[in-house]
Design an enzyme around this catalytic site. Structure first.
Site, PDB file in Angstrom:
ATOM      1  N   THR A  70       0.820  -1.224   0.000  1.00 23.25           N
ATOM      2  CA  THR A  70       0.000   0.000   0.000  1.00 23.25           C
ATOM      3  C   THR A  70       0.848   1.264   0.000  1.00 23.25           C
ATOM      4  O   THR A  70       0.296   2.369  -0.063  1.00 23.25           O
ATOM      5  CB  THR A  70      -0.932   0.021   1.227  1.00 23.25           C
ATOM      6  OG1 THR A  70      -0.140  -0.032   2.419  1.00 23.25           O
ATOM      7  CG2 THR A  70      -1.905  -1.133   1.191  1.00 23.25           C
ATOM      8  N   LYS A 140      -5.307  12.619   8.872  1.00 28.27           N
ATOM      9  CA  LYS A 140      -4.933  14.010   8.576  1.00 28.27           C
ATOM     10  C   LYS A 140      -5.947  14.645   7.631  1.00 28.27           C
ATOM     11  O   LYS A 140      -6.312  15.817   7.779  1.00 28.27           O
ATOM     12  CB  LYS A 140      -3.537  14.066   7.960  1.00 28.27           C
ATOM     13  CG  LYS A 140      -3.123  15.480   7.558  1.00 28.27           C
ATOM     14  CD  LYS A 140      -1.692  15.544   7.054  1.00 28.27           C
ATOM     15  CE  LYS A 140      -1.324  16.980   6.684  1.00 28.27           C
ATOM     16  NZ  LYS A 140       0.098  17.119   6.295  1.00 28.27           N
ATOM     17  N   HIS A 281      -9.266   3.803  51.805  1.00 24.67           N
ATOM     18  CA  HIS A 281      -8.366   4.858  51.321  1.00 24.67           C
ATOM     19  C   HIS A 281      -6.963   4.312  51.032  1.00 24.67           C
ATOM     20  O   HIS A 281      -5.954   4.906  51.422  1.00 24.67           O
ATOM     21  CB  HIS A 281      -8.304   6.007  52.324  1.00 24.67           C
ATOM     22  CG  HIS A 281      -9.636   6.656  52.558  1.00 24.67           C
ATOM     23  ND1 HIS A 281     -10.434   7.115  51.522  1.00 24.67           N
ATOM     24  CD2 HIS A 281     -10.315   6.917  53.688  1.00 24.67           C
ATOM     25  CE1 HIS A 281     -11.546   7.634  52.033  1.00 24.67           C
ATOM     26  NE2 HIS A 281     -11.502   7.526  53.332  1.00 24.67           N
ATOM     27  N   ASN A 423       4.986   6.623  56.719  1.00 17.70           N
ATOM     28  CA  ASN A 423       5.741   5.618  57.471  1.00 17.70           C
ATOM     29  C   ASN A 423       4.785   4.531  57.964  1.00 17.70           C
ATOM     30  O   ASN A 423       3.744   4.846  58.522  1.00 17.70           O
ATOM     31  CB  ASN A 423       6.432   6.264  58.670  1.00 17.70           C
ATOM     32  CG  ASN A 423       7.590   7.153  58.262  1.00 17.70           C
ATOM     33  OD1 ASN A 423       8.444   6.736  57.501  1.00 17.70           O
ATOM     34  ND2 ASN A 423       7.628   8.361  58.791  1.00 17.70           N
ATOM     35  N   ARG A 525      13.848  -2.429  51.913  1.00 18.05           N
ATOM     36  CA  ARG A 525      12.916  -1.403  52.368  1.00 18.05           C
ATOM     37  C   ARG A 525      11.654  -1.439  51.508  1.00 18.05           C
ATOM     38  O   ARG A 525      11.702  -1.802  50.341  1.00 18.05           O
ATOM     39  CB  ARG A 525      13.576  -0.028  52.256  1.00 18.05           C
ATOM     40  CG  ARG A 525      12.791   1.111  52.876  1.00 18.05           C
ATOM     41  CD  ARG A 525      13.536   2.425  52.727  1.00 18.05           C
ATOM     42  NE  ARG A 525      13.490   2.919  51.348  1.00 18.05           N
ATOM     43  CZ  ARG A 525      14.148   3.979  50.907  1.00 18.05           C
ATOM     44  NH1 ARG A 525      14.951   4.652  51.724  1.00 18.05           N
ATOM     45  NH2 ARG A 525      14.037   4.375  49.656  1.00 18.05           N
TER      46      ARG A 525
END
Length: 529
Positions: A70, A140, A281, A423, A525
């Site tokens: 194409t 476009k 929450h 924390n 951590r």
């Protein structure tokens, strides 16, 4: 530029042939000339419809295994020509170009190919070139050309043609163009993201994000904020792929909290027993394991009954009738589980506002992936926190050794702390949270809040002492000073799990020894902001 633009000629080239023949028949019945390529042309022709091969239009054969078919001026000229521009019209006549009024293209299945784990070369071969080029050209020139990239839009296209006697409105073509650019943008994003991974580039110069609309939402976190929910196309079990069986539409906050709940409960494999997480929450009100799902729910509920009201319940096993009955005793927003039996569904059916979501399984919390967060003027991107700790990873740093039962509670507390806003302080006893402190600026305050909640629940449950007595406590990050540790000891904790790594680790260890605590370091951590 006209508002209504007639559709007399269509080019159809699709990889996903769902609905192809019905669309081709409908267009042909409306007098639209059909052009097509490869397999699409073959399917249309076999359906007994008249179709012209693109190679006949271009007078150039498809070549290089279909890579070139194409990409030709007679195709792109037909898509890009401004029909009201005399110079464009003259160029079309001079070069034998006929306008194309409708382009129907869906792209090579690149995303699906990657998802199947195909090798590099196969993925490369499934990158579409001609399709995106035509889509962008048609989009476009939406002043005159319609571009359809999604099977879901076939029906709307036909309805538009019927409403306008074989033509489409400018507003309709604008909408199609926007969808088309979003599709090519998402496609390019998928390719670039995959290539970055294939090249082991963790921080590519440019990164693109994309999603597909799942639903528009009534509002965002607050009523004055507009919002929508987008899926990223992955098949990860969770809120985005779950089936909703009943209840009103999920809100922004429901979706956010349900995701948090399901990701947390997925830390606990069914092989290790039933587990339940209750979220409010985006923080856990209570998390527990039990001999049965009902016991797990009751233990989680008993951590903080006040906060559990209006919360989200996530289960690691299919919902049963006994657990469903207990859940309906208070107002609950959403329940999500990897399945639910008919008896449980019947019980929930009496609570019309309660949403029940089921998934095909639990999320794989060890699976790699990316997490995104918008900041002013940019985006933060990081690996998902899929870090895990086992018994073998723990380092005992105190004179006192934790018992086998305490070690199990420590690991349980550690898994929960990973999902608590920093924390984070989490007290656990006998496989259930008994106090959670979240989102405080001071680790000492988190320890105090968690302990205070435990005291209130002890009163509500008629207990002589809070369940934090004899508990294990987890801290998502190191104790920078002994003060937070001492607050946990004052609440009755006897064993502690924390990452370690503070400049004052020796002071903290000495304080733990003096208080008669057992403490282990993880070396990992789990900040969660």
């Amino acid at each position: 530029m006209p508002d209504l633009s007639p559709v007399a000629r269509a080019l159809i080239s699709v990889s996903d042939k769902t609905g192809l023949i019905d669309l081709a028949k409908a267009l042909s019945a409306r007098g639209v000339e059909l052009l097509s390529t490869g397999g699409s042309a073959k399917a249309i022709r076999e359906a007994g419809l008249k179709v012209r091969d693109v190679s006949d239009v271009t007078e150039f054969p498809e070549m290089m295994d279909g890579r070139v078919k194409t990409l030709h001026p007679r195709v792109h000229g037909g898509l890009l020509a401004l029909r009201d521009n005399p110079a464009h019209v003259e160029a079309m006549k001079a070069h034998g170009i006929t306008g194309i009024d409708l382009l129907v293209v869906n792209l090579y299945p690149f995303e699906e190919t990657v998802a199947k784990g195909a090798d590099y070369d196969t993925c490369i071969e499934n990158i579409d070139i001609g399709g995106p080029a035509m889509i962008r050209a048609a989009a476009k020139n939406h002043a005159f050309v319609n571009v359809v990239t999604d099977v879901a839009d076939y029906e709307a296209l036909l309805a538009e043609l019927d409403a306008n006697d074989g033509a489409t409105s400018y507003a309709f073509r604008q909408k199609l163009a926007q969808v088309a650019y979003a599709r090519t943008g998402a496609y390019d994003a998928a390719v670039s993201t995959w290539m970055a991974g294939a090249l082991s580039d963790d921080a590519p110069r440019r990164r693109v994000f994309s999603g597909e609309i799942a639903q528009t939402l009534r509002y965002g976190e607050n009523p004055h904020q507009k919002a929508a929910f987008y899926r990223d196309g992955s098949d990860r079990p969770g809120v985005a792929t779950a089936v909703q069986h009943q209840g009103k539409e999920l809100s922004y906050n429901n979706i956010n909290d349900t995701d948090a709940a399901f990701e947390l409960v997925s830390e606990f494999l069914p092989a290790d027993g039933p587990a339940c997480a209750i979220i409010k929450h985006a923080n856990p009100c209570g998390v527990a394991k039990g001999a049965t799902l009902l016991e797990a729910y009751q233990k989680a509920f008993d951590c903080d009954r006040t906060s559990a009201f209006g919360g989200i319940v996530a289960l690691n096993m299919p919902l049963d009738a006994a657990t469903a009955e207990a859940i309906t005793e208070i107002f609950t927003e959403v329940v999500i589980a990897p399945g639910a039996d008919d008896a449980a569904k019947e019980i929930f059916a009496k609570k019309k506002n309660l949403r029940l979501l089921t998934t095909d399984g639990l999320a794989d919390t060890s699976e790699p992936g990316l997490a995104y967060r918008q900041v002013s003027g940019g985006m933060l991107v990081q690996d998902k926190d899929n870090g895990t700790i086992t018994l073998d990873d723990l380092k005992v740093v105190t004179k006192k050794q934790p018992s086998e039962a305490e070690l199990l509670d420590l690991l349980f507390a550690w898994k929960v702390a990973k999902h608590v806003k920093s924390n984070a302080i989490v007290y656990v006893k006998d496989g259930a949270t008994v106090g959670v402190g979240a989102g405080q600026m001071s680790r000492v305050d988190s320890a105090l809040i968690a302990a205070k909640k435990a005291e209130r629940m002890a009163e509500a449950l008629g207990l002589d002492t809070p369940l934090t007595q004899g508990s294990a406590v987890a801290s998502d990050a190191f104790f920078p000073f002994p003060d937070g540790l001492m607050e946990a000891a004052a609440a009755g904790a006897t064993t502690v799990i924390q990452p370690g790594g503070s400049m004052r680790d020796n002071e903290v260890i000495a304080a733990a020894d003096e208080a008669g605590l057992a403490m282990v370091f993880t070396g990992m951590r789990h900040f969660r902001h």
